[in-house]
Design a protein around this motif. Structure first.
Motif, PDB file in Angstrom:
ATOM      1  N   ARG A  50      15.448  53.112  15.089  1.00 43.12           N
ATOM      2  CA  ARG A  50      13.900  53.531  14.551  1.00 43.12           C
ATOM      3  C   ARG A  50      14.416  53.075  12.821  1.00 43.12           C
ATOM      4  NH1 ARG A  50      15.924  57.533  17.517  1.00 43.12           N
ATOM      5  NH2 ARG A  50      14.615  58.317  19.018  1.00 43.12           N
ATOM      6  N   LEU A  51      13.348  52.504  12.324  1.00 43.88           N
ATOM      7  CA  LEU A  51      13.312  51.917  10.971  1.00 43.88           C
ATOM      8  C   LEU A  51      12.415  53.065  10.200  1.00 43.88           C
ATOM      9  CD1 LEU A  51      13.896  49.768   8.904  1.00 43.88           C
ATOM     10  CD2 LEU A  51      11.765  48.654   9.478  1.00 43.88           C
ATOM     11  N   TYR A  52      13.170  53.367   8.909  1.00 46.29           N
ATOM     12  CA  TYR A  52      12.434  54.327   8.064  1.00 46.29           C
ATOM     13  C   TYR A  52      12.172  53.518   6.669  1.00 46.29           C
ATOM     14  CZ  TYR A  52      13.450  57.983  11.178  1.00 46.29           C
ATOM     15  OH  TYR A  52      13.489  58.849  12.328  1.00 46.29           O
ATOM     16  N   VAL A  53      11.000  53.468   6.307  1.00 43.55           N
ATOM     17  CA  VAL A  53      10.683  52.597   5.041  1.00 43.55           C
ATOM     18  C   VAL A  53       9.902  53.587   4.038  1.00 43.55           C
ATOM     19  CG1 VAL A  53      10.629  50.506   6.275  1.00 43.55           C
ATOM     20  CG2 VAL A  53       8.518  51.589   5.942  1.00 43.55           C
ATOM     21  N   ALA A  54       9.567  53.050   2.914  1.00 44.68           N
ATOM     22  CA  ALA A  54       8.823  53.673   1.804  1.00 44.68           C
ATOM     23  C   ALA A  54       7.455  53.174   1.621  1.00 44.68           C
ATOM     24  CB  ALA A  54       9.757  53.578   0.211  1.00 44.68           C
ATOM     25  N   PRO A  55       6.588  53.794   1.577  1.00 46.43           N
ATOM     26  CA  PRO A  55       5.178  53.203   1.263  1.00 46.43           C
ATOM     27  C   PRO A  55       5.218  51.820   0.336  1.00 46.43           C
ATOM     28  CG  PRO A  55       5.024  55.431   0.786  1.00 46.43           C
ATOM     29  CD  PRO A  55       6.379  55.104   0.688  1.00 46.43           C
ATOM     30  N   GLY A  56       4.577  50.884   0.931  1.00 48.57           N
ATOM     31  CA  GLY A  56       4.592  49.457   0.192  1.00 48.57           C
ATOM     32  C   GLY A  56       5.684  48.585   0.707  1.00 48.57           C
ATOM     33  N   PHE A  57       6.597  49.011   1.521  1.00 51.24           N
ATOM     34  CA  PHE A  57       7.866  48.270   2.109  1.00 51.24           C
ATOM     35  C   PHE A  57       7.249  46.841   2.680  1.00 51.24           C
ATOM     36  CE2 PHE A  57      10.810  46.599   5.459  1.00 51.24           C
ATOM     37  CZ  PHE A  57      11.935  46.731   4.522  1.00 51.24           C
TER      38      PHE A  57
END
Length: 187
Positions: A56-63
């Protein structure tokens, strides 16, 4: 699973030849380390017909996947079978060598650092890495602080195993970044 003492990150920084990070202290819990991040995508790795882990990949908005090395993100692997930490480290180095030419001494230092850090995992264990640009990789096991490898070059190449366009698992990469947009996949 026993946690490792916080001073392990300093020992690993020395082992990989990098300075101790000037970044703020790592969050002791994974939820704090990923508080502004949302799930981008998930996928299951199967190797020779065996289920290995769910990623699972977790990113911030705008990644921006084209500049993944410059942004903070988290990658969680939920293991579906048991592995020794040293075996995970060895396989990681093999994958990293597929992405870039590694100096043999550097590869040996990185493998030793991962072997010292990564625990033996059992089915259901979650190993999560957080890429901290300019600092390195911070690791959590089952949501609890494990340690870090304070080497930005290591972190960029390690996470490239999953996120680089040159990954050995392009379909897994596609599934992880599916919510980020981009050109549609050809049939």
């Amino acid at each position: 699973m026993p946690t490792r003492p916080l001073h392990l990150s300093v020992a690993l920084a020395l082992l990989v030849g990098g300075p101790a990070s000037a970044q703020p202290a790592p969050a002791p819990m994974l939820s704090a380390a990923l508080q502004d991040q949302t799930l981008s995508g998930s996928a299951r790795l199967r190797y020779w017909g065996f289920d290995v882990y769910d990623a699972r990949l977790y990113v911030a908005p705008g990644f921006d996947i084209q500049r993944f090395e410059d942004q903070r993100f988290g990658l969680e692997l939920s293991y579906l079978r048991g592995f020794k930490g040293a075996d995970i480290a060895e396989r990681s180095i093999e994958e990293m060598k597929g992405l870039a030419r590694l100096d043999p001494a550097q590869a040996q230092r990185w493998q030793a650092a991962m072997s010292a850090l990564f625990p033996e995992v059992r089915r259901g264990d979650r190993l999560t890495g957080v890429h901290v640009p300019g600092s390195g990789a911070r690791f959590y096991v089952n949501g609890q602080w494990l340690g870090e490898i304070a080497d930005d070059a290591f972190s960029r190449l390690f996470f490239g195993i999953w996120l680089s366009p040159r990954t050995s698992q392009p379909r897994l990469r596609e599934a992880l970044i599916q919510s980020l947009g981009g050109p549609p996949r050809a049939p």
